[in-house]
Structure formats: C-alpha cells, structure tokens
Design an enzyme around this catalytic site. Sequence first.
Site, short mmCIF file in Angstrom:
data_model
loop_
_atom_site.label_atom_id
_atom_site.label_comp_id
_atom_site.label_asym_id
_atom_site.label_seq_id
_atom_site.Cartn_x
_atom_site.Cartn_y
_atom_site.Cartn_z
N SER A 181 -7.30 9.05 -0.59
CA SER A 181 -7.12 7.93 0.34
C SER A 181 -6.12 8.23 1.45
O SER A 181 -6.15 7.59 2.50
CB SER A 181 -6.66 6.68 -0.42
OG SER A 181 -5.43 6.91 -1.09
N ASP A 228 1.21 -0.53 2.32
CA ASP A 228 0.95 -1.30 1.11
C ASP A 228 1.79 -0.69 -0.02
O ASP A 228 2.71 0.08 0.26
CB ASP A 228 -0.55 -1.36 0.77
CG ASP A 228 -1.19 0.01 0.58
OD1 ASP A 228 -0.47 0.97 0.23
OD2 ASP A 228 -2.42 0.14 0.77
N HIS A 263 0.43 3.34 0.09
CA HIS A 263 0.22 4.16 1.28
C HIS A 263 1.27 3.89 2.36
O HIS A 263 1.60 2.73 2.63
CB HIS A 263 -1.16 3.88 1.86
CG HIS A 263 -2.27 4.09 0.89
ND1 HIS A 263 -2.82 3.05 0.15
CD2 HIS A 263 -2.93 5.22 0.51
CE1 HIS A 263 -3.77 3.53 -0.63
NE2 HIS A 263 -3.85 4.84 -0.43
#
Length: 360
Positions: free
Chosen positions: A44, A335, A338
């Site tokens: 991600s 978040d 990340h």
Amino acid sequence: MFLIYSYAEDALILSIFVLLFYGGCTVAVAKNATFPALLVFGDSIVDTGTNNYIPTIIKCDFEPYGRDFQGGKPTGRFSNGKVPSDIAGEIYGIKELLPPYLDPYLQLEDLLTGVSFASGGARYDPLTAKVVSVLSLTDQLQLFMEYKEKIKLALGEEQIAAFISKAVFFICVGSADIVNTYYATMLRSFEYDIDSYTNLTVSYGAQFFQELYRLGARRVLVLGVPMLGCIPIQRTLGGGARRVCADKQNHAALLFNSKLSSQIASIKNNLPEFKIVYFDTYYPFLYILQNAEKLGFEVANRGCCGAGNIEVSILCTRLHDLETCKDASKFVFWDSYHPTEKTYRILTNMVLNEHPQELL
C-alpha cells in the site's frame, strides 16, 4: 487467487500504430535516457490505485483519501496526496504521476514510462495475500510479464531487453508481513518465532528478486521497512496507555532489514551485473520522528484521519470529517498506518539520495 485483467486491446494497438506510423518509426519514451521507465512492485505504500480494480476490502478509493491530491479526488493512493511511487518518478525525472498498471484508460506512452503493479496488503509471505484477496508478488510478476508483451508490440523483440534492463525497478514491501501477518493476525506466530519468520520472508524476497533478474531487470532498488513499532496503530495496540513505540515491532523491523540487506549483498556477489541496491528506511524515518517539530510537523504519534489511533482504509471515511485534521502537512501520518504526502516526500528524497550512483 489471481485474476486476469486486460486493457481495451484495440485502443492500445491503434495507439501503437499511430505512434509508429506518424512518428517516423520512433517510440516516445521518458526524456531521462538513463532510466526510461519506473516499474513499481509492493504494497500500500506504493500502490497508486491497483486495488481499485480488484475485489478486495483493502481499498481507499473514497474520501478523505486523496484530499490533497490533484483535483482533491481519491485515486486509490493510501495517503492524502502523492505516494513514494510518484515521488520517485519525479526524482528520477521520468514522470509526475505513476499510474496503476490495471487502469483501463492507460495509453501507450503511460506504459513506456512506467506503471505500478503494487497492491495494498501485499507481503513477501504469499499466505496472507490470498487471505485478504490482494495481488501477491507472484501475481504482480505475472502482470509484469503481460506488460512486457504489450510494450513489445511497440519496441520490437530486439529492443525490449535493453529497455527493461535500463528501467528502474522500485520494490517496497515487508511491513505488513511483520505487523499484520505475524503480530496482528498471528497467522504465522504459532509455527515460527520472529527470527525464523524473518528468515522465511527474506527467502521469499530473494526468490522474487531472482525472478525479476530472470525477466530482464538489472536496476532494482529495494526499500527496507521503517520503525514499525512507531506507526500509530502499533502504538495503540502495543504501546500501552501512553501509546509509546512498540519495542517488539521495532526489533523485528531491524532484524528483517539486517537479513534483507545481507541477502541482497549475497545476490549482488553472485550476479555482478545485477545492480540491486538496498535502501534503509528505518533510520531516515527515525530522523523524521525525532526532528518532527524542526521539519514543520506538530503531531507525530497519531494520524490525521479521525482520532488517528486505529483508523485506516475502510475505517477512515467521510464519517470522520469532524475529527479529521484540517491541515495534513502538520501530521507525520495520514491515517494510523500510512504517512502524509509531506512525510513521504521527505523520506523518499532522503532514501533515494543515499546511493545516487549505484543504479547507473
């Protein structure tokens, strides 16, 4: 589970025909002749939208993700703006934004300057990619082989090997192996201690790097994992009431990085023409955390989205607007997992400038 995705083949073939016929039989590639393309594999951190096109719950194609991206729209990047894939493209002078390979609207010039095969949730360990229905590194390699066939139509059989050998391959994966597969879900912790599990993941990594070499890659940069115990969700889960950095995860990150670095050095010794370089992220990230205020950050222990303690992916939505910070540039993390674009930009510049000549 690997699903086959295809482009609008007629449109791609037509664009190749137009480019070749009207362009004097030349092919447009990046202006940077040294590195004509950037090809990204991983998780991600470097997914620029791959998971938008596969059936998985590991997504972020909704607000407030992408709040500070061009046009303020969510694109599937796990941040408020750009991610390291894009920033690396800027640093190497290749392109401003790196699209996901599965984007059905890509044109030939997009393919020829690089794409991201990365899928949020991917690991070196293939076990959990199946559990969360994301693309494993093996799946990403299959997409890369498909990519090679597509650009071969434009470059020709004789040129494809030279093109791939000059492209930069950017690998960023491993964090989820430790924090999710081993510690959070405990899918591997019953059969491995952390020492043997990091041996396992690094062995999978070695197989992946050698397969890239077999497929023609010659310039490969591999990122280690950062201080995993200091990301907000790990502080929440393992840092006690004061939410300090979780020591076990940080120790595991250091252990993994040491083994990964050694494995890469061994591969280089056996394949001297393989310019594969290990890039440390642990200590650059430590520098950011220790100098957060000096770098213009105000919050380094929680994310911008919502309360910032556990919110990530589908837990980070517009429902948290009242709690979400107004200015993400003041936060190290977007978040609970990340970083923000600002952090990514600082970190990527620090890391990629560490060995500026080794990929040449």
